[in-house]
Design a protein around this motif. Structure first.
Motif, short mmCIF file in Angstrom:
data_model
loop_
_atom_site.label_atom_id
_atom_site.label_comp_id
_atom_site.label_asym_id
_atom_site.label_seq_id
_atom_site.Cartn_x
_atom_site.Cartn_y
_atom_site.Cartn_z
N ALA A 38 53.55 51.66 42.19
CA ALA A 38 54.65 52.30 41.48
C ALA A 38 55.99 51.63 41.75
O ALA A 38 56.95 51.84 41.00
N ALA A 39 56.08 50.80 42.80
CA ALA A 39 57.35 50.20 43.20
C ALA A 39 57.53 48.77 42.70
O ALA A 39 58.55 48.14 43.02
N VAL A 40 56.58 48.24 41.91
CA VAL A 40 56.68 46.83 41.51
C VAL A 40 57.05 46.70 40.03
O VAL A 40 56.85 47.61 39.23
N ASP A 41 57.61 45.52 39.71
CA ASP A 41 58.02 45.21 38.34
C ASP A 41 56.94 44.44 37.58
O ASP A 41 57.03 44.27 36.36
N GLY A 42 55.96 43.92 38.30
CA GLY A 42 54.85 43.18 37.71
C GLY A 42 53.74 43.11 38.73
O GLY A 42 53.95 43.38 39.92
N ILE A 43 52.54 42.72 38.28
CA ILE A 43 51.38 42.68 39.18
C ILE A 43 50.57 41.41 38.94
O ILE A 43 50.39 40.99 37.78
N VAL A 44 50.11 40.80 40.02
CA VAL A 44 49.19 39.66 39.96
C VAL A 44 47.83 40.13 40.46
O VAL A 44 47.73 40.76 41.52
N ILE A 45 46.79 39.82 39.69
CA ILE A 45 45.42 40.13 40.10
C ILE A 45 44.75 38.80 40.43
O ILE A 45 44.55 37.97 39.56
N PRO A 46 44.46 38.57 41.71
CA PRO A 46 44.00 37.25 42.14
C PRO A 46 42.54 36.99 41.83
O PRO A 46 41.80 37.88 41.38
N GLY A 47 42.14 35.75 42.10
CA GLY A 47 40.73 35.41 42.06
C GLY A 47 39.99 36.11 43.17
O GLY A 47 40.58 36.64 44.12
N GLY A 48 38.68 36.13 43.09
CA GLY A 48 37.83 36.81 44.05
C GLY A 48 36.49 37.05 43.40
O GLY A 48 36.00 36.20 42.64
N GLU A 49 35.92 38.21 43.63
CA GLU A 49 34.64 38.56 43.00
C GLU A 49 34.88 39.83 42.19
O GLU A 49 35.19 40.88 42.74
N SER A 50 34.74 39.71 40.88
CA SER A 50 35.22 40.77 39.99
C SER A 50 34.48 42.09 40.19
O SER A 50 35.09 43.16 40.10
N THR A 51 33.17 42.05 40.49
CA THR A 51 32.45 43.31 40.68
C THR A 51 32.90 44.00 41.96
O THR A 51 33.06 45.23 42.00
N THR A 52 33.15 43.22 43.01
CA THR A 52 33.65 43.79 44.26
C THR A 52 35.05 44.37 44.06
O THR A 52 35.35 45.48 44.55
N MET A 53 35.89 43.65 43.33
CA MET A 53 37.25 44.14 43.09
C MET A 53 37.22 45.43 42.27
O MET A 53 38.01 46.36 42.53
N ASP A 54 36.33 45.52 41.31
CA ASP A 54 36.18 46.75 40.52
C ASP A 54 35.83 47.92 41.45
O ASP A 54 36.44 48.99 41.38
N LYS A 55 34.88 47.72 42.34
CA LYS A 55 34.48 48.78 43.26
C LYS A 55 35.63 49.17 44.19
O LYS A 55 35.88 50.36 44.43
N LEU A 56 36.34 48.18 44.72
CA LEU A 56 37.43 48.47 45.64
C LEU A 56 38.60 49.16 44.95
O LEU A 56 39.27 50.01 45.55
N LEU A 57 38.84 48.83 43.70
CA LEU A 57 39.88 49.53 42.94
C LEU A 57 39.60 51.03 42.89
O LEU A 57 40.52 51.86 42.99
N HIS A 58 38.34 51.38 42.74
CA HIS A 58 37.98 52.79 42.72
C HIS A 58 38.06 53.40 44.13
O HIS A 58 38.55 54.52 44.29
N VAL A 59 37.61 52.68 45.14
CA VAL A 59 37.66 53.18 46.52
C VAL A 59 39.10 53.49 46.92
O VAL A 59 39.38 54.51 47.57
N PHE A 60 40.02 52.59 46.55
CA PHE A 60 41.43 52.75 46.93
C PHE A 60 42.21 53.60 45.92
O PHE A 60 43.42 53.69 46.01
N GLU A 61 41.50 54.19 44.96
CA GLU A 61 42.09 55.07 43.95
C GLU A 61 43.21 54.37 43.18
O GLU A 61 44.24 54.96 42.85
#
Length: 203
Positions: A38-61
């Motif tokens: 909520a405090a940022v003006d833009g967001i960067v989504i880095p490289g990694g493993e997309s399925t893991t990142m999808d799961k972690l996005l849900h874990v971290f709400e």
């Protein structure tokens, strides 16, 4: 005053993107929680493993807040797995894999990794100063590519030669940008500067 740009810090090349953004004139911060987003003006989504990142996005709400923020106009840049997460449509994903959306494109997951192998090449990237004479050196690591784009999506770069010639590897739609490759690891700051300028212009 410098724009504050977050780097999604759940997995992947977080430190490299933070360093590139700072060197490009932004104030870069890691984002792991909705209050940080909520405090940022833009967001960067880095490289990694997309399925893991999808799961972690849900874990971290973070999944729904980030999806809603991008839909509401938050500027976003995704590299490699970030491109997958920003796509409205996905080919080659695992069962149940979700994307955040933001780009009217179909992206094929692991297209280069499984079909053409990881590789490096030089690219002319629209919007990147002097890339016609000083190409962007692009590193592809088990990378996706864009299968198709919608009418509002601008193609910024395609592979010029080799087995993947003609494949779309960089796109932009409004204030959302994505690349198949990893500019954060080459030392070429031009793509990060372009994104910082997008965020600054919006602010």
């Amino acid at each position: 005053m410098a724009s504050t740009i977050g780097v999604l810090a759940l997995q992947g090349d977080v430190r490299e993107h933070v360093a590139a953004l700072e060197a490009s004139g932004a104030h870069a911060v890691p984002v792991r929680r909705p209050r940080e987003l909520a405090a940022v003006d833009g967001i960067v989504i880095p490289g990694g493993e997309s399925t893991t990142m999808d799961k972690l996005l849900h874990v971290f709400e973070l999944f729904e807040p980030l999806r809603d923020a991008i839909a509401g106009g938050l500027p976003a840049y995704g590299s490699c797995a970030g491109m997958i997460l920003l796509a409205n449509r996905l080919e080659g994903g695992v069962v149940g894999q979700q994307t955040l959306g933001g780009l009217d494109v179909t992206v094929r997951r692991n297209a280069f990794g499984r079909q053409v192998d990881s590789f490096e090449t030089d690219l002319v990237v629209e919007g990147v100063p002097d890339s016609a004479t000083d190409p962007v050196h692009a590193v592809f690591i088990r990378a996706p590519w864009v299968e198709e784009t919608g009418p509002g999506t601008q193609v910024l770069a395609t592979v010029g030669s080799g087995p993947a010639a003609g494949r779309i590897v960089a796109v932009r739609e409004r204030d959302v940008v994505a690349t198949s490759f990893h500019p954060e690891i080459t030392g070429d700051l031009r793509l990060h500067r372009m994104f910082v300028q997008i965020v600054t212009d919006r602010g």
